[in-house]
Design an enzyme around this catalytic site. Structure first.
Site, PDB file in Angstrom:
ATOM      1  N   GLY A   1      55.137  54.746  44.476  1.00  0.00           N
ATOM      2  CA  GLY A   1      56.882  55.832  44.074  1.00  0.00           C
ATOM      3  C   GLY A   1      57.754  54.784  44.927  1.00  0.00           C
ATOM      4  O   GLY A   1      57.329  54.799  46.372  1.00  0.00           O
TER       5      GLY A   1
ATOM      6  N   LYS B   1      43.109  47.027  46.004  1.00  0.00           N
ATOM      7  CA  LYS B   1      43.425  47.909  47.314  1.00  0.00           C
ATOM      8  C   LYS B   1      42.236  48.036  47.930  1.00  0.00           C
ATOM      9  O   LYS B   1      41.566  48.640  49.229  1.00  0.00           O
ATOM     10  CB  LYS B   1      44.349  49.135  46.440  1.00  0.00           C
ATOM     11  CG  LYS B   1      45.191  49.268  46.680  1.00  0.00           C
ATOM     12  CD  LYS B   1      45.623  51.027  45.904  1.00  0.00           C
ATOM     13  CE  LYS B   1      46.817  50.519  45.212  1.00  0.00           C
ATOM     14  NZ  LYS B   1      47.666  51.275  43.739  1.00  0.00           N
TER      15      LYS B   1
ATOM     16  N   LYS C   1      49.730  44.633  47.438  1.00  0.00           N
ATOM     17  CA  LYS C   1      48.381  44.371  47.433  1.00  0.00           C
ATOM     18  C   LYS C   1      48.275  42.608  46.855  1.00  0.00           C
ATOM     19  O   LYS C   1      46.647  43.195  47.291  1.00  0.00           O
ATOM     20  CB  LYS C   1      48.211  45.329  46.478  1.00  0.00           C
ATOM     21  CG  LYS C   1      48.280  45.806  45.472  1.00  0.00           C
ATOM     22  CD  LYS C   1      48.456  47.244  45.210  1.00  0.00           C
ATOM     23  CE  LYS C   1      48.756  47.543  43.651  1.00  0.00           C
ATOM     24  NZ  LYS C   1      50.619  47.268  43.436  1.00  0.00           N
TER      25      LYS C   1
ATOM     26  N   ASP D   1      44.011  47.127  39.889  1.00  0.00           N
ATOM     27  CA  ASP D   1      44.944  48.332  40.865  1.00  0.00           C
ATOM     28  C   ASP D   1      44.312  48.311  41.444  1.00  0.00           C
ATOM     29  O   ASP D   1      44.343  47.941  43.432  1.00  0.00           O
ATOM     30  CB  ASP D   1      46.412  48.824  40.770  1.00  0.00           C
ATOM     31  CG  ASP D   1      47.119  49.391  41.478  1.00  0.00           C
ATOM     32  OD1 ASP D   1      47.668  48.433  41.861  1.00  0.00           O
ATOM     33  OD2 ASP D   1      46.818  50.187  41.501  1.00  0.00           O
TER      34      ASP D   1
END
EC number: 1.1.1.3
Lengths: 431, 431
Positions: B300, B203, B103, B199
């Site tokens: 994850g 996105k 990203k 973060d």
């Protein structure tokens, strides 16, 4: 230029015409070609004129569509099995790609339609057939394709979800809420296919076929509707930390597929518990992705048109790259179907029994003799003679439970087994 | 046979190797070809051996990947800007397709990467870069492509959602919950990029570019993190019927794009209000589909690997049909960016003021003079001298609000403006 032959200009058909017109510049950029409605098959031309179509775009003869070589994509929005099925097959045989929203047809004739598409090297897209505008079929075939899907649980019928949500929130009876839903247009005057679970069953047949790569048809789905759900059951659900939803469930269990539609208690902590009113949602559990859920409007003119038009754009891109039929039938396995009697689940049972010493012991004994272990009991006394007994079982086999219930129904201390509802979505590992 | 060159065998890289191996038979059927990990670029070969890779599959030199003509797809999972960017560009120039979860890179260098992909007629896929395993980028480009998207609102950062969920549910302080999240591995030892909102900003830059067909980079996004959120704000939110979430918001307003990340009050009835702990969700509003939401794990090993492997399968299908580059950059428009000062929103304001007659009138006067209209006031007296004043405004312009706050901060009756939080997701038509 991509030319569309539209079959049916009812609610969804009108929506498709509107959205293709409204966003045509952007859609052309995304597709690589302009998309045009060339012909519409519709008996009532006024429906077409009302949304701006011209008289030379409207026909009442399918021949004018099937024999028009300029038509690239046939969009079938008539619904039902015939003549929709024949029209689609004829179109494919003429090399035309097909988009449909017809769940009835795919749930029954899916295999034949996919085979015909493959033989004729044409695209057959049907995102709109399940959960309206919610992207779920192509995400399962694409972004989630690396996963072994373990379960798909959907709230796939807006009418029944509206009824159950209203009953839950407002504490009103089924009949009363159904009447209101009919007045508001959320339920049909003949609500059978919705409230008996048939609509959801068709949709879960389609989703299971894709999720498990093995054909599941309507006949393979166990179906129970919501007509037996009473306000009492909903209130007890709440008291015990659950909410009642009509769920369409598909799981793979030891290599076999279990597909079923029935009301269920789900815990208030489950993501599906928050899906209310006419909203739909599809909850998927995959071995890599874990739990995901897609939520939105599962019906209606524009949401369904969104899915149909998305399919048209995809086919347009395939035409541009000569890659039609790049995603066809994904049922490359043959898995067996598990009978409902083999289900292992937890159950809610509501009974009316004699209120006197020893009755609970007698009932518990029958359950015990049939391997049904009870986790929780609530006893509500109605009057001096009768008590209402609410039980939640541990995980037991459906057949064992049904055997126990058969015995109980024959006992003089049991006036009635009022309702039996499965529990679902428990024992989740939700981090 | 499709050969993969994998750059980086850390958490996500290992997940990709595992899922491609575990489900390889089905994946081969879906793709039309077998998929094999041919070379892995990794400095620590033990990471590779631990998951069953052989020594001839591991290299510490990028040259061994870029110069291997048998490698069809380069999967970049190194992260960061360099050397990832150079590696991707070199790979594309050699005609290799690229999948990435990066990203940081796309939010900054997206335009250059898409241009290079297009020049070299290769696929560039990045579903894993936003919201981990949740399918959202390709649904926006495909099933939802017919829509004009009006807004995208995401909970796109698991760490901050975990922290806010814990604070809300357990009534604990930010610092304490952050420490616990670090111990559990839900927050990094240096949590800056998460808690400062960076973060999520990367996105939403990616999602806005796709949703609005116009390039939005990290610099275009207004960013505020959660470090100033106190338990007090969370408790007042609850009292007023809201919950505090770190939202990543993108809207089109009169032809311009507004992209911002900040904590927000959302009503308890909003679908995003139920997204808790490390879960992510993306809520989209389109002109045809209406409101939809995709929910799942946003990070994850295996969820992210699910998205990467899904992209690999799609590229494999494109290779099979010679239709690579069929979905490239969709930024065919150039829309302006709205400055945060032009935002129209409702606001929560918490101030500490002198507790004496006339203070409220004075404060209300300052707001009034700046066109800030107040909808709701709560006054909490702390002691004889000080009162806490909680205000919710009507919809006002951010600039007007900031002007008013500047005046208030200079007044002797105002000890402090403790927090200002925007409201979001109100005035929805949710049928």
């Amino acid at each position: 230029m991509i030319n569309i032959g539209l079959l049916g200009c009812g609610t969804v058909g009108s929506g498709v015409v509107k959205i293709l017109e409204k966003n045509k510049t952007d859609i052309a950029k995304k597709t690589g070609s302009e998309i045009r409605i060339r012909q519409v098959l519709e008996k009532d031309p006024d429906k077409c004129y009302k949304i701006g179509l011209q008289s030379d775009q409207v026909t009442s003869h399918f021949e004018n569509i099937i024999n028009d070589d300029a038509i690239d994509i046939v969009v079938e929005l008539i619904g039902g099995i015939e003549p929709a099925c024949s029209f689609i097959i004829e179109a494919m045989k003429k090399g035309k790609h097909v988009v449909t929203a017809n769940k009835d047809l795919i749930a029954v004739k899916g295999q034949e339609l996919f085979a015909t598409a493959e033989e004729n090297n044409v695209d057959f897209y049907f995102e709109a057939s399940v959960a309206g505008g919610i992207p779920i079929i192509y995400p399962l075939k694409q972004s989630l394709a690396a996963n072994q899907i373990q379960e798909v649980i959907g709230i796939l019928n807006g009418t029944t979800n509206y009824i159950l949500s209203k009953m839950t929130r407002e504490g009103r009876d089924y009949e009363e809420v159904l009447r209101e839903a009919q007045e508001l247009g959320y339920a049909e005057s003949d609500p059978g296919a919705d409230v008996e679970g048939l609509d959801a069953a068709r949709k879960i047949a389609i989703l299971s076929s894709i999720a498990f790569n093995s054909r599941v048809t309507l006949d393979d789905v166990y179906v129970e509707g919501i007509t037996a759900i009473t306000l009492r059951d909903i209130q007890y659900a709440k008291e015990l930390g659950y909410v009642v939803k009509l769920l369409a469930i598909a799981k793979e269990v030891e290599g076999k597929i279990q597909a079923r539609v029935h009301p269920a208690f789900i815990p208030l902590s489950h993501p599906l518990a928050f899906v209310n009113d006419v909203y739909n949602a599809v909850f998927v559990n995959g071995d890599a992705v874990g739990e995901i859920m897609h939520y939105g409007r599962g019906a209606g003119e524009m949401p369904t048109a969104s899915a149909v038009a998305g399919d048209i754009i995809e086919i347009g891109r395939n035409m541009h790259y000569h890659s039609n039929a790049r995603i066809g039938c994904t049922c490359f396995k043959e898995k067996g179907i598990l009978n409902i009697s083999e289900l292992n689940a937890k159950y809610y049972i509501r009974m009316t029994v004699k209120d006197r010493p020893g009755v609970l012991a007698g009932i518990a004994g029958v359950f015990g003799n049939n391997n049904v272990s009870i986790a929780q009991v609530l006893q509500k006394t109605n009057n001096q003679e009768m008590a209402e007994l609410i039980m939640i079982t541990h995980t037991v086999r459906e057949k064992d439970l049904q055997d126990a219930l058969t015995v109980l129904k024959g006992m003089s201390i049991v006036f009635a087994v009022n309702n039996v509802i499965r529990l679902e979505g428990i024992d989740r590992d939700n981090g």
